[in-house]
Design a protein around this motif. Sequence first.
Motif, PDB file in Angstrom:
ATOM      1  N   HIS A 233     -12.109   2.012   0.393  1.00 35.41           N
ATOM      2  CA  HIS A 233     -13.091   1.124  -0.238  1.00 35.41           C
ATOM      3  C   HIS A 233     -12.912  -0.332   0.186  1.00 35.41           C
ATOM      4  CE1 HIS A 233     -16.048  -0.238  -3.089  1.00 35.41           C
ATOM      5  NE2 HIS A 233     -15.163  -1.078  -3.618  1.00 35.41           N
ATOM      6  N   HIS A 234     -11.707  -0.851   0.095  1.00 38.21           N
ATOM      7  CA  HIS A 234     -11.501  -2.278   0.317  1.00 38.21           C
ATOM      8  C   HIS A 234     -11.250  -2.650   1.778  1.00 38.21           C
ATOM      9  CE1 HIS A 234     -11.778  -3.467  -3.809  1.00 38.21           C
ATOM     10  NE2 HIS A 234     -10.923  -2.518  -4.159  1.00 38.21           N
ATOM     11  N   ILE A 235     -10.570  -1.820   2.512  1.00 43.01           N
ATOM     12  CA  ILE A 235     -10.297  -2.151   3.907  1.00 43.01           C
ATOM     13  C   ILE A 235     -11.399  -1.612   4.814  1.00 43.01           C
ATOM     14  CG2 ILE A 235      -8.688  -1.821   5.831  1.00 43.01           C
ATOM     15  CD1 ILE A 235      -6.431  -1.959   3.750  1.00 43.01           C
ATOM     16  N   ALA A 236     -11.815  -0.371   4.566  1.00 40.99           N
ATOM     17  CA  ALA A 236     -12.879   0.215   5.384  1.00 40.99           C
ATOM     18  C   ALA A 236     -14.269  -0.187   4.895  1.00 40.99           C
ATOM     19  CB  ALA A 236     -12.762   1.735   5.374  1.00 40.99           C
ATOM     20  N   ASP A 237     -14.336  -0.816   3.735  1.00 38.51           N
ATOM     21  CA  ASP A 237     -15.594  -1.309   3.173  1.00 38.51           C
ATOM     22  C   ASP A 237     -16.617  -0.193   2.979  1.00 38.51           C
ATOM     23  OD1 ASP A 237     -17.018  -3.395   2.060  1.00 38.51           O
ATOM     24  OD2 ASP A 237     -18.051  -3.861   3.932  1.00 38.51           O
ATOM     25  N   ARG A 238     -16.133   0.947   2.495  1.00 37.13           N
ATOM     26  CA  ARG A 238     -17.029   2.076   2.231  1.00 37.13           C
ATOM     27  C   ARG A 238     -17.476   2.025   0.771  1.00 37.13           C
ATOM     28  NH1 ARG A 238     -16.775   6.342   6.065  1.00 37.13           N
ATOM     29  NH2 ARG A 238     -15.224   5.937   7.672  1.00 37.13           N
ATOM     30  N   PRO A 239     -18.709   2.399   0.511  1.00 31.80           N
ATOM     31  CA  PRO A 239     -19.185   2.428  -0.876  1.00 31.80           C
ATOM     32  C   PRO A 239     -18.418   3.479  -1.696  1.00 31.80           C
ATOM     33  CG  PRO A 239     -20.996   2.825   0.691  1.00 31.80           C
ATOM     34  CD  PRO A 239     -19.727   2.773   1.471  1.00 31.80           C
ATOM     35  N   VAL A 240     -18.387   3.272  -2.986  1.00 27.12           N
ATOM     36  CA  VAL A 240     -17.641   4.157  -3.890  1.00 27.12           C
ATOM     37  C   VAL A 240     -18.100   5.610  -3.734  1.00 27.12           C
ATOM     38  CG1 VAL A 240     -17.224   4.699  -6.320  1.00 27.12           C
ATOM     39  CG2 VAL A 240     -17.070   2.339  -5.527  1.00 27.12           C
ATOM     40  N   ALA A 241     -19.409   5.830  -3.651  1.00 30.14           N
ATOM     41  CA  ALA A 241     -19.922   7.200  -3.529  1.00 30.14           C
ATOM     42  C   ALA A 241     -19.442   7.867  -2.237  1.00 30.14           C
ATOM     43  CB  ALA A 241     -21.443   7.196  -3.589  1.00 30.14           C
ATOM     44  N   GLU A 242     -19.371   7.104  -1.157  1.00 33.56           N
ATOM     45  CA  GLU A 242     -18.899   7.659   0.109  1.00 33.56           C
ATOM     46  C   GLU A 242     -17.409   7.955   0.051  1.00 33.56           C
ATOM     47  OE1 GLU A 242     -18.710   6.411   4.803  1.00 33.56           O
ATOM     48  OE2 GLU A 242     -20.306   5.560   3.558  1.00 33.56           O
ATOM     49  N   VAL A 243     -16.648   7.087  -0.594  1.00 27.94           N
ATOM     50  CA  VAL A 243     -15.213   7.336  -0.767  1.00 27.94           C
ATOM     51  C   VAL A 243     -15.015   8.631  -1.555  1.00 27.94           C
ATOM     52  CG1 VAL A 243     -13.074   6.474  -1.799  1.00 27.94           C
ATOM     53  CG2 VAL A 243     -14.613   4.891  -0.607  1.00 27.94           C
ATOM     54  N   ALA A 244     -15.803   8.810  -2.596  1.00 27.72           N
ATOM     55  CA  ALA A 244     -15.711  10.035  -3.398  1.00 27.72           C
ATOM     56  C   ALA A 244     -16.006  11.267  -2.547  1.00 27.72           C
ATOM     57  CB  ALA A 244     -16.664   9.949  -4.590  1.00 27.72           C
ATOM     58  N   ALA A 245     -17.023  11.165  -1.692  1.00 25.25           N
ATOM     59  CA  ALA A 245     -17.367  12.300  -0.832  1.00 25.25           C
ATOM     60  C   ALA A 245     -16.254  12.600   0.172  1.00 25.25           C
ATOM     61  CB  ALA A 245     -18.680  12.013  -0.101  1.00 25.25           C
TER      62      ALA A 245
ATOM     63  N   LEU B  37       0.834  -1.208   0.000  1.00 30.29           N
ATOM     64  CA  LEU B  37       0.000   0.000   0.000  1.00 30.29           C
ATOM     65  C   LEU B  37       0.866   1.254   0.000  1.00 30.29           C
ATOM     66  CD1 LEU B  37      -2.771  -1.050   2.540  1.00 30.29           C
ATOM     67  CD2 LEU B  37      -3.139  -0.449   0.133  1.00 30.29           C
ATOM     68  N   GLN B  38       1.975   1.228   0.729  1.00 29.77           N
ATOM     69  CA  GLN B  38       2.842   2.400   0.801  1.00 29.77           C
ATOM     70  C   GLN B  38       3.513   2.724  -0.534  1.00 29.77           C
ATOM     71  OE1 GLN B  38       2.793   4.456   3.573  1.00 29.77           O
ATOM     72  NE2 GLN B  38       1.131   2.986   3.889  1.00 29.77           N
ATOM     73  N   ARG B  39       3.622   1.745  -1.411  1.00 29.40           N
ATOM     74  CA  ARG B  39       4.231   1.991  -2.724  1.00 29.40           C
ATOM     75  C   ARG B  39       3.236   2.591  -3.711  1.00 29.40           C
ATOM     76  NH1 ARG B  39       7.000  -2.817  -1.147  1.00 29.40           N
ATOM     77  NH2 ARG B  39       5.532  -4.180  -2.222  1.00 29.40           N
ATOM     78  N   LEU B  40       1.955   2.605  -3.358  1.00 22.32           N
ATOM     79  CA  LEU B  40       0.954   3.225  -4.228  1.00 22.32           C
ATOM     80  C   LEU B  40       1.006   4.739  -4.067  1.00 22.32           C
ATOM     81  CD1 LEU B  40      -2.177   0.985  -3.520  1.00 22.32           C
ATOM     82  CD2 LEU B  40      -0.622   0.841  -5.468  1.00 22.32           C
ATOM     83  N   PRO B  41       0.617   5.475  -5.098  1.00 23.44           N
ATOM     84  CA  PRO B  41       0.497   6.928  -4.927  1.00 23.44           C
ATOM     85  C   PRO B  41      -0.521   7.227  -3.810  1.00 23.44           C
ATOM     86  CG  PRO B  41       0.338   6.313  -7.237  1.00 23.44           C
ATOM     87  CD  PRO B  41       0.321   5.042  -6.453  1.00 23.44           C
ATOM     88  N   ARG B  42      -0.324   8.323  -3.098  1.00 24.88           N
ATOM     89  CA  ARG B  42      -1.159   8.662  -1.947  1.00 24.88           C
ATOM     90  C   ARG B  42      -2.646   8.600  -2.260  1.00 24.88           C
ATOM     91  NH1 ARG B  42      -3.997  12.798  -0.852  1.00 24.88           N
ATOM     92  NH2 ARG B  42      -2.965  14.079  -2.394  1.00 24.88           N
ATOM     93  N   ALA B  43      -3.080   9.244  -3.324  1.00 21.63           N
ATOM     94  CA  ALA B  43      -4.507   9.277  -3.650  1.00 21.63           C
ATOM     95  C   ALA B  43      -5.054   7.873  -3.922  1.00 21.63           C
ATOM     96  CB  ALA B  43      -4.748  10.184  -4.853  1.00 21.63           C
ATOM     97  N   THR B  44      -4.286   7.068  -4.618  1.00 23.75           N
ATOM     98  CA  THR B  44      -4.708   5.690  -4.905  1.00 23.75           C
ATOM     99  C   THR B  44      -4.750   4.882  -3.622  1.00 23.75           C
ATOM    100  OG1 THR B  44      -3.727   5.844  -7.103  1.00 23.75           O
ATOM    101  CG2 THR B  44      -4.180   3.626  -6.263  1.00 23.75           C
ATOM    102  N   ARG B  45      -3.737   5.022  -2.775  1.00 23.81           N
ATOM    103  CA  ARG B  45      -3.685   4.288  -1.510  1.00 23.81           C
ATOM    104  C   ARG B  45      -4.891   4.635  -0.640  1.00 23.81           C
ATOM    105  NH1 ARG B  45       1.074   5.774   0.052  1.00 23.81           N
ATOM    106  NH2 ARG B  45       0.419   7.600   1.181  1.00 23.81           N
ATOM    107  N   GLU B  46      -5.194   5.924  -0.516  1.00 21.86           N
ATOM    108  CA  GLU B  46      -6.335   6.341   0.303  1.00 21.86           C
ATOM    109  C   GLU B  46      -7.634   5.770  -0.247  1.00 21.86           C
ATOM    110  OE1 GLU B  46      -5.963  10.584   0.280  1.00 21.86           O
ATOM    111  OE2 GLU B  46      -4.394  10.579   1.806  1.00 21.86           O
ATOM    112  N   THR B  47      -7.778   5.779  -1.551  1.00 25.94           N
ATOM    113  CA  THR B  47      -8.985   5.251  -2.182  1.00 25.94           C
ATOM    114  C   THR B  47      -9.123   3.758  -1.931  1.00 25.94           C
ATOM    115  OG1 THR B  47      -8.805   6.957  -3.894  1.00 25.94           O
ATOM    116  CG2 THR B  47     -10.224   5.075  -4.373  1.00 25.94           C
ATOM    117  N   VAL B  48      -8.050   3.013  -2.124  1.00 23.57           N
ATOM    118  CA  VAL B  48      -8.078   1.556  -1.932  1.00 23.57           C
ATOM    119  C   VAL B  48      -8.389   1.220  -0.479  1.00 23.57           C
ATOM    120  CG1 VAL B  48      -6.622  -0.521  -1.921  1.00 23.57           C
ATOM    121  CG2 VAL B  48      -6.594   1.018  -3.893  1.00 23.57           C
ATOM    122  N   VAL B  49      -7.762   1.902   0.452  1.00 21.93           N
ATOM    123  CA  VAL B  49      -7.994   1.613   1.868  1.00 21.93           C
ATOM    124  C   VAL B  49      -9.436   1.921   2.253  1.00 21.93           C
ATOM    125  CG1 VAL B  49      -7.413   2.339   4.223  1.00 21.93           C
ATOM    126  CG2 VAL B  49      -5.596   1.849   2.586  1.00 21.93           C
TER     127      VAL B  49
END
Length: 167
Positions: A121-133, A107-119
């Motif tokens: 959505h996939h780790i916090a299990d937030r819906p895509v719309a909520e991640v966008a918000a 995860l640390q090797r991903l760009p910051r914005a990508t890492r935050e998005t992946v975490v």
Amino acid sequence: MNPELDLRDVYAASAGRLVAQLYGMTGDFADAQDAVQEAFARALSRPAGLHGVDNPEAWLCRVAMNIARSRHRRRLLFDRIARSGRLRGSDTTPPLSPDHVALVAALQRLPRATRETVVLHHIADRPVAEVAAILGCSVETVKTRLVRGRRALAEQLGETDKENSRA
């Protein structure tokens, strides 16, 4: 936020999830805990500020992420000073299982914005719309980051598995 809703209830329901999310983003469990605690402290210092918030956990997540980002920038400055020979750095990450270490490292090797998005959505299990918000971007941007992040993680973790099988 509902004025009847107690911040203690929000804390009990969401602090653990927020720490897990920030840990995935920062790679440092103690930093994640500190950022979440500071976000809650900020909410406590101005409780009227949360009354207009529809999703207090998302607001707290955003505040904690901003705190973590600020700390990261300060740490980079500190590391530069330490590398100059004036100070010595230290590793404060607690020992974890090899799987956790590999995932956080990837995860640390991903760009910051990508890492935050992946975490989120996939780790916090937030819906895509909520991640966008939370991240202040479009749903399409989130989807693009998720595709790129999953692809990069698959490559990184797949290479790790190949290297381990050779040993």
